[in-house]
Design an enzyme around this catalytic site. Sequence first.
Site, PDB file in Angstrom:
ATOM      1  N   ASP A 327       0.852  -1.181   0.000  1.00  0.00           N
ATOM      2  CA  ASP A 327       0.000   0.000   0.000  1.00  0.00           C
ATOM      3  C   ASP A 327       0.899   1.244   0.000  1.00  0.00           C
ATOM      4  O   ASP A 327       1.879   1.306   0.751  1.00  0.00           O
ATOM      5  CB  ASP A 327      -0.868  -0.031   1.260  1.00  0.00           C
ATOM      6  CG  ASP A 327      -1.894   1.070   1.291  1.00  0.00           C
ATOM      7  OD1 ASP A 327      -2.776   1.068   0.418  1.00  0.00           O
ATOM      8  OD2 ASP A 327      -1.815   1.936   2.189  1.00  0.00           O
ATOM      9  N   GLU A 356       1.573   0.282  -4.896  1.00  0.00           N
ATOM     10  CA  GLU A 356       1.066   1.539  -5.416  1.00  0.00           C
ATOM     11  C   GLU A 356       2.253   2.496  -5.512  1.00  0.00           C
ATOM     12  O   GLU A 356       2.798   2.894  -4.480  1.00  0.00           O
ATOM     13  CB  GLU A 356       0.032   2.135  -4.463  1.00  0.00           C
ATOM     14  CG  GLU A 356      -1.258   1.357  -4.367  1.00  0.00           C
ATOM     15  CD  GLU A 356      -2.249   2.036  -3.429  1.00  0.00           C
ATOM     16  OE1 GLU A 356      -3.382   2.296  -3.856  1.00  0.00           O
ATOM     17  OE2 GLU A 356      -1.897   2.328  -2.276  1.00  0.00           O
TER      18      GLU A 356
END
Length: 649
Positions: A327, A356
């Site tokens: 993340d 990400e």
Amino acid sequence: MKKLFLILIMALSITSTEALAVDFNFDEMKYTPAETTFRLFAPASAKRVVLRIYKDGINGKATKTVRMKATETDGEGGAVWTAAVKGDLKGMFYTFDTGRGETPGTFAKAVGVNGQRAAIADLRQADPEGWMQDKRPVVKSPSDLVVYELHHRDFSIARSDARYPGKFMALTEPWAIQHLKQLGVNAIHILPSYDYGSVDETRLSTPQYNWGYDPVNYNVPEGSYSTDPYDPLCRVREFKLMVQALHKAGISVVLDVVYNHTYDIDRSNFQRTYPDYYYRKTADGSYSNGSGCGNETASERTMMRRFMIESVCHWIHEYHIDGLRFDLMGVHDIETMNAIRKAVDDIDPTIFIYGEGWSAGSCALPGEKLGMKANIPQMPGIAAFSDDIRDALRGPFSDDTKGAFLAGIPGMEESLKAGIAGMVEHPQVDYSKVNYSKQPYALQPTQMMAYVSCHDDMCLVDRLKASIPSLKKNTRAAEDELIRLDLLAQTAVFTSQGVPFMLSGEELLRSKKGVHNSFESPDSINQLDWGNKQRYSQVFDYYTNLIALRKHHPAFRLGSAELVRNHLEFIKTDDCLVAFRLKNYAGRDDWRNIIVVLNANAEPRSVTIPKATYTVVCRNGKIDEKGLGTAGQDGHVEVDPQSALIMHD
Ligand code: CA
């Protein structure tokens, strides 16, 4: 002079950190029947560090309180505090206290309800039968993966025949395994499954929902997904049963890891153990907020980096995890991401890592040091989500009402081509015309995650409706158009040379009733509607056949930039039309040339192609590898509106 002195001090302290820190690790509790030893990395200056032993994971007074001693220092203000307690403590619980409130420590491997106290437990006792024989599914290249992003509760809560709705165990059930196998996905990316803070595990009879991006105990499965959050071994065992069942079905398990921030600062296990060590601060001394959640961790610090490496290795060793999704990887520094890749390679280089490649705010570390998408070339073996292909298809992140390629708006063709090429350098892709990446960010196509929707933002159906006015009508024609565009979107994703990724439920024409950020929305918004499997069987069949087509044909997953450049050739087309050829038995495919045309126009379009007799395998919302007729004998092919055409010779 002053400056030189500072540099000297810094050089000295860096040397001493590295020299000493190698002896530090996060083994905070070691149990033997005769004695349990405890250790905690905390400030050397702490006045009093206390260990408390409890009978239960919640409530009740401590049965024992022990003062810990600093036995080793890192020369930078940190120390290892230790204590030993004689006797058999198995089944008991413990907390540490450095003067900022009780904490189970930073690295508890088993906890009681709500993760308030760590448990003295033998994790081997939570191994299911046959666990030692459990094997990771063989993955030759990440391009062979078909990743399915799933939230435990979304997936099973509304399933009438589920024995364990909303639990880890739901993924051991025959209906679940059968669905995943039928669809053909081979990697399940589970949304946060470590212990998070936003669901109260003491009142699970009341429906509660959260995505779980609020980490509390990083190294323990979440209690609300277990059948008994009070029993520390229950969640451990059930998580393993889930992994085992998926592995038996040939499905890999990818863990969503959220080291970039914690639920909050003051009550976090990091802060209570070692104030301000684990968080970045800005120049003015305030906490930096690159996560958009009020804080950001400092991966560049010795012990935070070590924490992340040890945590990842714990999940791989203890739970047989096959992949990691970071993340907000753009909050972490490149060096840490590479150190993680190396540590994982030492265990099994086929374990896939992606993240990400962005942050949610500005970080207190320069952009060139961060795990951003643009820095992916400096992180070999790590992939990043391509917002380029996602937004080229559906429209920009910043405005749900704006469409793009799927809405029949020209200008995104080059971005889509870059996405089809796996975001690698390609002679026919002009990156200056690509929406975000002005140069190829991937060295290899396996460094790109191809997708059009994920848990964030609107799901595909909702985004299509929000951005294309004609789809809002409650008519048969509008629904037909919606389905056409949905299938077209996923055809781009699954014929991309990147690693394809889909949100769970898209195969059921999932809608979240227009909710953009459903992180704490009720089940009524988030749950999959299983009735849609039959209601929209055309959609499910298309997804299934599309995934099978990719899996049967290596041309769609070449896995190397060189092969992509040699075998992928784009065909000149008009607006809102992208066409390409996978030529000369690409990837040793048994099809000689494969032609793919993506037509987002509301009218049919003719495309000029090399003359041959092609067998059509995908046309107008239908896929059949055995053939749907022939085309191309005259050097042209007609492509139906808002649909994909795939054929081969
Ligand atoms: Ca929890």
